[in-house]
Scaffold this motif. Structure first.
Motif, PDB file in Angstrom:
ATOM      1  N   ASP A   1       1.676   6.851  -6.870  1.00  0.00           N
ATOM      2  CA  ASP A   1       0.695   7.874  -7.213  1.00  0.00           C
ATOM      3  C   ASP A   1       1.257   9.267  -6.945  1.00  0.00           C
ATOM      4  N   ALA A   2       1.936   9.444  -5.822  1.00  0.00           N
ATOM      5  CA  ALA A   2       2.525  10.745  -5.481  1.00  0.00           C
ATOM      6  C   ALA A   2       3.583  11.151  -6.505  1.00  0.00           C
TER       7      ALA A   2
ATOM      8  N   ALA B   1       0.834  -1.210   0.000  1.00  0.00           N
ATOM      9  CA  ALA B   1       0.000   0.000   0.000  1.00  0.00           C
ATOM     10  C   ALA B   1       0.865   1.255   0.000  1.00  0.00           C
ATOM     11  N   ASP B   2       1.976   1.224   0.765  1.00  0.00           N
ATOM     12  CA  ASP B   2       2.890   2.363   0.791  1.00  0.00           C
ATOM     13  C   ASP B   2       3.521   2.598  -0.577  1.00  0.00           C
TER      14      ASP B   2
ATOM     15  N   ALA C   1       3.765  10.160  -9.655  1.00  0.00           N
ATOM     16  CA  ALA C   1       3.073  10.481 -10.908  1.00  0.00           C
ATOM     17  C   ALA C   1       2.438  11.867 -10.843  1.00  0.00           C
ATOM     18  N   CYS C   2       1.854  12.220  -9.703  1.00  0.00           N
ATOM     19  CA  CYS C   2       1.258  13.549  -9.548  1.00  0.00           C
ATOM     20  C   CYS C   2       2.313  14.641  -9.654  1.00  0.00           C
ATOM     21  N   LEU C   3       3.429  14.444  -9.004  1.00  0.00           N
ATOM     22  CA  LEU C   3       4.497  15.436  -9.033  1.00  0.00           C
ATOM     23  C   LEU C   3       5.099  15.552 -10.444  1.00  0.00           C
ATOM     24  N   GLN C   4       5.232  14.440 -11.142  1.00  0.00           N
ATOM     25  CA  GLN C   4       5.730  14.468 -12.518  1.00  0.00           C
ATOM     26  C   GLN C   4       4.745  15.217 -13.425  1.00  0.00           C
TER      27      GLN C   4
END
Length: 119
Positions: free
Chosen positions: A45-46, A38-39, A48-51
């Protein structure tokens, strides 16, 4: 004439640190620590969001507006994005196209002002 160098990515150091943490989580998963999955997925996801933010020049100071429900609640009432061509004559206005189709935002969509245009 000298070539301009591209600026370094704004989030390069943060992305590097997150990639190192991700590699550590992958090793822990390989060693059988299934509780780390899960981590790792959250970290993926984090990253990918920052990219995505990096690719679109979006920073924490970006102004974000979420489109509200339309005032007229019928299936044919919708938002439209138009360019006014510096005139109040609506006959001259053109609707923003995405490919060959008009871009019609819906309630709940986000408009992001990344600050790329000067005030």
């Amino acid at each position: 004439m000298p070539h301009a160098t591209a600026p370094s990515p704004r989030f390069a150091e943060a992305l590097h640190a997150l990639a190192q943490l991700r590699a550590q989580l992958v090793e822990e998963l390989k060693q059988g620590q299934r509780d780390r999955l899960a981590d790792k997925l959250q970290l993926d996801d984090a990253i990918a969001c920052l990219q995505w933010c990096e690719a679109h020049s979006i920073t924490a100071s970006a102004k974000v507006t979420q489109l509200p429900e339309t005032r007229t609640r019928t299936p044919s009432s919708e938002y439209r994005i138009v360019e006014d061509h510096e005139t109040e004559d609506r006959c001259i206005w053109t609707e923003l196209q995405q490919g060959s189709l008009p871009l019609r935002p819906t309630p709940g969509m986000l408009l992001v002002d990344a600050g790329l245009w000067p005030d």
